[in-house]
Design a protein around this motif. Structure first.
Motif, PDB file in Angstrom:
ATOM      1  N   ALA A  55       0.806  -1.225   0.000  1.00 55.26           N
ATOM      2  CA  ALA A  55       0.000   0.000   0.000  1.00 55.26           C
ATOM      3  C   ALA A  55       0.832   1.264   0.000  1.00 55.26           C
ATOM      4  O   ALA A  55       0.339   2.334  -0.374  1.00 55.26           O
ATOM      5  CB  ALA A  55      -0.953  -0.004   1.192  1.00 55.26           C
ATOM      6  N   ALA A  56       2.089   1.186   0.408  1.00 54.41           N
ATOM      7  CA  ALA A  56       2.943   2.379   0.411  1.00 54.41           C
ATOM      8  C   ALA A  56       3.131   2.937  -0.994  1.00 54.41           C
ATOM      9  O   ALA A  56       3.459   4.116  -1.161  1.00 54.41           O
ATOM     10  CB  ALA A  56       4.295   2.048   1.034  1.00 54.41           C
ATOM     11  N   ALA A  57       2.923   2.092  -2.015  1.00 55.32           N
ATOM     12  CA  ALA A  57       3.080   2.543  -3.401  1.00 55.32           C
ATOM     13  C   ALA A  57       1.882   3.347  -3.892  1.00 55.32           C
ATOM     14  O   ALA A  57       1.941   3.958  -4.963  1.00 55.32           O
ATOM     15  CB  ALA A  57       3.287   1.332  -4.305  1.00 55.32           C
ATOM     16  N   LEU A  58       0.796   3.341  -3.134  1.00 56.79           N
ATOM     17  CA  LEU A  58      -0.417   4.049  -3.559  1.00 56.79           C
ATOM     18  C   LEU A  58      -0.236   5.552  -3.460  1.00 56.79           C
ATOM     19  O   LEU A  58       0.245   6.072  -2.458  1.00 56.79           O
ATOM     20  CB  LEU A  58      -1.607   3.618  -2.694  1.00 56.79           C
ATOM     21  CG  LEU A  58      -2.044   2.157  -2.829  1.00 56.79           C
ATOM     22  CD1 LEU A  58      -3.064   1.803  -1.759  1.00 56.79           C
ATOM     23  CD2 LEU A  58      -2.619   1.895  -4.224  1.00 56.79           C
ATOM     24  N   ARG A  59      -0.622   6.251  -4.503  1.00 53.97           N
ATOM     25  CA  ARG A  59      -0.521   7.706  -4.516  1.00 53.97           C
ATOM     26  C   ARG A  59      -1.710   8.319  -3.774  1.00 53.97           C
ATOM     27  O   ARG A  59      -2.801   7.769  -3.758  1.00 53.97           O
ATOM     28  CB  ARG A  59      -0.475   8.219  -5.954  1.00 53.97           C
ATOM     29  CG  ARG A  59       0.796   7.833  -6.681  1.00 53.97           C
ATOM     30  CD  ARG A  59       0.720   8.175  -8.162  1.00 53.97           C
ATOM     31  NE  ARG A  59       1.986   7.914  -8.815  1.00 53.97           N
ATOM     32  CZ  ARG A  59       2.385   6.725  -9.248  1.00 53.97           C
ATOM     33  NH1 ARG A  59       1.600   5.670  -9.076  1.00 53.97           N
ATOM     34  NH2 ARG A  59       3.552   6.581  -9.838  1.00 53.97           N
ATOM     35  N   ARG A  60      -1.485   9.490  -3.227  1.00 54.38           N
ATOM     36  CA  ARG A  60      -2.561  10.216  -2.549  1.00 54.38           C
ATOM     37  C   ARG A  60      -3.724  10.438  -3.522  1.00 54.38           C
ATOM     38  O   ARG A  60      -3.521  10.837  -4.669  1.00 54.38           O
ATOM     39  CB  ARG A  60      -2.045  11.563  -2.046  1.00 54.38           C
ATOM     40  CG  ARG A  60      -3.114  12.418  -1.374  1.00 54.38           C
ATOM     41  CD  ARG A  60      -2.551  13.769  -0.965  1.00 54.38           C
ATOM     42  NE  ARG A  60      -1.653  13.624   0.168  1.00 54.38           N
ATOM     43  CZ  ARG A  60      -2.012  13.719   1.443  1.00 54.38           C
ATOM     44  NH1 ARG A  60      -3.284  13.967   1.750  1.00 54.38           N
ATOM     45  NH2 ARG A  60      -1.132  13.591   2.403  1.00 54.38           N
ATOM     46  N   GLY A  61      -4.918  10.183  -3.053  1.00 51.43           N
ATOM     47  CA  GLY A  61      -6.102  10.404  -3.877  1.00 51.43           C
ATOM     48  C   GLY A  61      -6.469   9.254  -4.784  1.00 51.43           C
ATOM     49  O   GLY A  61      -7.446   9.341  -5.528  1.00 51.43           O
ATOM     50  N   THR A  62      -5.682   8.148  -4.744  1.00 51.97           N
ATOM     51  CA  THR A  62      -6.045   6.963  -5.521  1.00 51.97           C
ATOM     52  C   THR A  62      -7.381   6.413  -5.023  1.00 51.97           C
ATOM     53  O   THR A  62      -7.669   6.425  -3.829  1.00 51.97           O
ATOM     54  CB  THR A  62      -4.954   5.882  -5.384  1.00 51.97           C
ATOM     55  OG1 THR A  62      -3.753   6.356  -6.007  1.00 51.97           O
ATOM     56  CG2 THR A  62      -5.377   4.577  -6.042  1.00 51.97           C
ATOM     57  N   VAL A  63      -8.189   5.925  -5.961  1.00 55.42           N
ATOM     58  CA  VAL A  63      -9.484   5.333  -5.613  1.00 55.42           C
ATOM     59  C   VAL A  63      -9.354   3.815  -5.697  1.00 55.42           C
ATOM     60  O   VAL A  63      -8.950   3.277  -6.732  1.00 55.42           O
ATOM     61  CB  VAL A  63     -10.596   5.820  -6.563  1.00 55.42           C
ATOM     62  CG1 VAL A  63     -11.936   5.209  -6.164  1.00 55.42           C
ATOM     63  CG2 VAL A  63     -10.684   7.340  -6.563  1.00 55.42           C
ATOM     64  N   LEU A  64      -9.686   3.136  -4.624  1.00 56.66           N
ATOM     65  CA  LEU A  64      -9.670   1.681  -4.592  1.00 56.66           C
ATOM     66  C   LEU A  64     -11.090   1.177  -4.818  1.00 56.66           C
ATOM     67  O   LEU A  64     -11.996   1.472  -4.036  1.00 56.66           O
ATOM     68  CB  LEU A  64      -9.137   1.175  -3.247  1.00 56.66           C
ATOM     69  CG  LEU A  64      -7.749   1.697  -2.836  1.00 56.66           C
ATOM     70  CD1 LEU A  64      -7.362   1.152  -1.471  1.00 56.66           C
ATOM     71  CD2 LEU A  64      -6.701   1.342  -3.882  1.00 56.66           C
ATOM     72  N   ARG A  75      -9.117   6.936  -1.561  1.00 62.39           N
ATOM     73  CA  ARG A  75     -10.573   6.901  -1.520  1.00 62.39           C
ATOM     74  C   ARG A  75     -11.023   5.460  -1.756  1.00 62.39           C
ATOM     75  O   ARG A  75     -10.283   4.652  -2.314  1.00 62.39           O
ATOM     76  CB  ARG A  75     -11.188   7.808  -2.588  1.00 62.39           C
ATOM     77  CG  ARG A  75     -10.532   9.169  -2.700  1.00 62.39           C
ATOM     78  CD  ARG A  75     -10.679  10.017  -1.459  1.00 62.39           C
ATOM     79  NE  ARG A  75      -9.944  11.265  -1.587  1.00 62.39           N
ATOM     80  CZ  ARG A  75      -9.089  11.728  -0.700  1.00 62.39           C
ATOM     81  NH1 ARG A  75      -8.855  11.057   0.422  1.00 62.39           N
ATOM     82  NH2 ARG A  75      -8.465  12.868  -0.895  1.00 62.39           N
ATOM     83  N   LEU A  76     -12.261   5.182  -1.399  1.00 61.28           N
ATOM     84  CA  LEU A  76     -12.787   3.832  -1.552  1.00 61.28           C
ATOM     85  C   LEU A  76     -14.088   3.896  -2.352  1.00 61.28           C
ATOM     86  O   LEU A  76     -15.045   4.565  -1.945  1.00 61.28           O
ATOM     87  CB  LEU A  76     -13.040   3.209  -0.184  1.00 61.28           C
ATOM     88  CG  LEU A  76     -13.374   1.708  -0.138  1.00 61.28           C
ATOM     89  CD1 LEU A  76     -12.277   0.875  -0.777  1.00 61.28           C
ATOM     90  CD2 LEU A  76     -13.601   1.267   1.304  1.00 61.28           C
ATOM     91  N   ALA A  77     -14.091   3.249  -3.529  1.00 61.01           N
ATOM     92  CA  ALA A  77     -15.299   3.150  -4.345  1.00 61.01           C
ATOM     93  C   ALA A  77     -15.963   1.816  -4.033  1.00 61.01           C
ATOM     94  O   ALA A  77     -15.378   0.756  -4.270  1.00 61.01           O
ATOM     95  CB  ALA A  77     -14.960   3.239  -5.824  1.00 61.01           C
TER      96      ALA A  77
END
Length: 669
Positions: free
Chosen positions: A406-415, A440-442
């Motif tokens: 998860a550290a690779a996830l950019r700020r504002g990415t939607v999962l 964010r979570l979709a």
């Protein structure tokens, strides 16, 4: 008031059967397909040729303009020549606007008369005045005296009639009391309906046309609700007038017509395109086939009322919580719906991402890139999508699978993750993971799952959540109903989280894999919801080419009036009244002005539908006389009888004078 039996399942509205010659409309008949000739009616040979061409491509009812008594007399020979050519089964409709005398001649020769209640027996002077009740009653008595002879003759001859209200040509009487509104359109039709019923004449069909799909949808809904109050059950003819040409015209027509048919309203349709009339029929046939496929479907669970908070007669956008995608893409109130495009899996991302972020798409930017990851480890290898945000479909991955990467996830990415009714713990775990990494979570949740997970969702709040559907949920037979159920479920738990409209293979109705089929599906689902105020993000995942999918998404948004990304054209279909070649003129003006983002231009062959049809246009280019053009700013004619050879340049000068012109960017070789 209620305008339909269900907003979740298609339940066809019961109507009277009206016979137009030998063609039945309403009742148990299929949706009938109509179009109109574009020739001068007094050119009998040309009009017969066009009528035959329409019949041969599947047009079931042909409309022909009768602007005067001489043209109306020609209908006798046109009818006779069609019969002789073997087309006796194709009924003809005389299109009447201003002259009762033309109507009284035409009714002798054709199977149906269409009258525009704003023009028939009323000469608009655009006077602003207060009508007392006595004044209004006097006007209605005058109308009764003028309209009754046509009603009585139709009854004697067994002719049908369409009372065709047009948003742009309401009478002064209606405008002063009700305004240029859906309610005004409905009241205009009801005035004529009541006169017809006073003579026990009921071979009537109604239409409520506008160039604005929102207005058109609201007007038809209100008409049905008001007729039901008065125990009237007449069939409806559906159409979006002045829709334009090409992709835009097809989208506008599909939004208005498809939205109503899916709600069970509509018995005959015309897709009005600024093209040769024969091209209208394949589009109309596809719309009718898709929507009629719903008539035999039954919901998996009993139908229930949907309290989605939508006012069906007035546009109000659903209230939503703000959130940000990526670094800076705001979603929520005061923001246009955001465009998300599927890029496929990570294997093709290197090829697709440069195309999606190309400067070529600067006026139609991709704001979310939807990608499916095959494993959590793939998250570390995703290239930078800026300025767009990633929307990552996690498939069957769990929060525990994703956490180490998860550290690779950019700020504002939607999962993006699917949850079932019993997945409270999994939902909480993903929400914790998403917030820890500023994502964010979709949530792909069926409406019943929203209710089942209410306590968890209330605890999470709306701050970082979006809701969506990938397929039609149980209890609905179409995806529009599914999203309405979703909006109702969110309302029930007091959630204002944004809604993402996804057009997928699983939300589609029956049809082929053609681009037209995909366009119609996107127009039905996204257009219907956007016109109801539902939808904060949009993706069209049925189109494999991501650039084409992006452009289609923006065109649907523009057609629904939800987001403007280019010049808007209001262009009428040709007919026998048209005073110049609409197709070539529209294409020529588009070539010169198509770069004026946010400017709305009306190109009208004549002014028969009234300047009200151009009410929200910035500028109008209107046939005033043969070879002469009138130019409008809004409703006001500012230049009269310009030679057509000069009109394009004068229009551009007018746009410049009002500060709406920008020079086109140079073409890069």
């Amino acid at each position: 008031m209620s305008y339909c039996a269900s907003r979740v399942n298609t339940v066809r509205r019961p109507t009277l059967e009206v016979m137009v010659g030998s063609v039945g409309v309403g009742g148990n008949h299929p949706v009938r397909l109509q179009s109109m000739t574009t020739s001068d009616t007094q050119d009998i040979a040309a009009t017969v040729r066009q009528s035959i061409a329409l019949a041969e491509v599947g047009c079931e009812i042909v409309r022909i303009t009768a602007p005067n008594v001489a043209a109306a007399r020609c209908l006798q020979d046109i009818r006779a020549q069609l019969d002789a050519a073997g087309f006796r089964q194709i009924p003809l409709v005389a299109d009447i606007h201003f002259l009762p005398s033309a109507a009284m001649e035409a009714v002798e020769h054709v199977e149906k008369i269409r009258v525009n209640p704003g023009n028939y027996a009323d000469k608009k002077k655009f006077n602003v005045r207060e009508y007392t009740d006595a004044d209004y009653e006097s006007e209605l008595q005058r109308l009764h005296e003028s309209f009754s002879p046509l009603v009585q003759r139709c009854k004697q001859l067994g002719r049908a009639m369409r009372i065709g209200t047009n948003h742009g040509s309401l009478s002064d009487r209606i405008m002063n009391r009700y305004g240029d509104t859906p309610l005004g359109m409905v009241e205009s039709a009801l005035e004529f309906l009541r006169i017809a019923e006073s003579h026990s004449y009921r071979s009537l069909i109604l239409s409520m046309k506008s160039s604005n799909p929102k207005v058109m949808i609201q007007a038809y809904r209100l008409l049905v609700a008001r007729m039901a109050q008065e125990d009237m059950h007449y069939p409806l003819h559906l159409g979006v007038t002045e829709a334009g040409d090409g992709e835009d015209g097809r989208i506008k027509g599909a939004i208005g017509i498809g939205s109503l048919l899916i709600d069970g309203l509509g018995d005959t349709i015309r897709v009005s395109l600024t093209e040769d009339s024969v091209y209208e029929i394949p589009v109309a046939r596809a719309i009718a086939a898709k929507t009629m496929s719903l008539w035999s479907r039954r919901p998996a669970t009993p139908d229930t009322a949907v309290e989605d908070g939508v006012d069906p007669y007035r546009f109000v956008r659903r209230e939503t919580q703000s959130l940000t995608l990526g670094a800076s893409i705001a979603v929520g109130p005061e923001q246009p719906p955001r465009v998300i495009v599927r890029a496929g899996g990570t294997a093709t991302l290197g090829e697709v991402l440069p195309r999606l972020l190309s400067p070529v798409l600067k006026d139609t930017p991709v704001e979310g890139v939807l990608v499916t990851v095959e494993s959590a480890a793939a998250l570390a290898g995703l290239p930078d999508p800026a300025p767009a945000a990633y929307v990552i479909d996690l498939g069957g991955l769990s929060a525990a699978d994703v956490a180490p990467h998860a550290a690779a996830l950019r700020r504002g990415t939607v999962l993006l993750k699917t949850f079932e009714a019993g997945d409270a713990d999994a939902l909480a775990a993903f929400a914790t993971l998403a917030r820890a990494h500023h994502c964010r979570l979709a949530l792909e949740l069926e409406p019943v799952a929203v209710t089942a997970l209410e306590s968890t969702l209330r605890a999470l709040g709306d701050r970082d959540l979006l809701f969506t559907l990938q397929a039609v949920p149980a209890g609905a037979t179409h995806s529009i109903g599914g999203y309405r159920q979703l909006a109702a479920a969110l309302r029930q738990i007091d959630s204002k989280a944004p809604v993402w409209i996804r057009n997928t293979a699983a939300t589609a109705l029956q049809g082929d894999n053609s681009f037209l089929s995909k366009l119609l599906e996107a127009s039905f689902l996204s257009g219907a919801l956007l016109c109801d105020g539902i939808g904060d993000c949009l993706s069209i995942e049925t189109e494999a080419d991501p650039v084409r999918a992006t452009k289609l998404a923006y065109n649907v948004l523009q057609g629904a009036g939800a987001r403007i990304s280019k010049t808007e054209f209001v262009a009428c279909p040709s007919c026998g009244r048209t005073l110049f070649d609409l197709q070539t003129t529209t294409q020529r003006i588009r070539a010169q002005t198509g770069h004026l983002k946010g400017v709305k231009l009306a190109i009208m062959g004549c002014i028969v539908n009234g300047p009200g049809e151009m009410a929200d246009a910035d500028f109008g280019y209107v046939g005033g006389a043969p070879g002469k053009i009138n130019l409008y700013v809004g409703k006001n004619c500012v230049q009269y009888n310009i030679p057509q050879a000069e009109a394009d340049a004068r229009l551009i000068a007018l746009i410049k004078e009002h500060g709406k012109w920008v020079d086109p960017e140079p073409v890069v070789a």
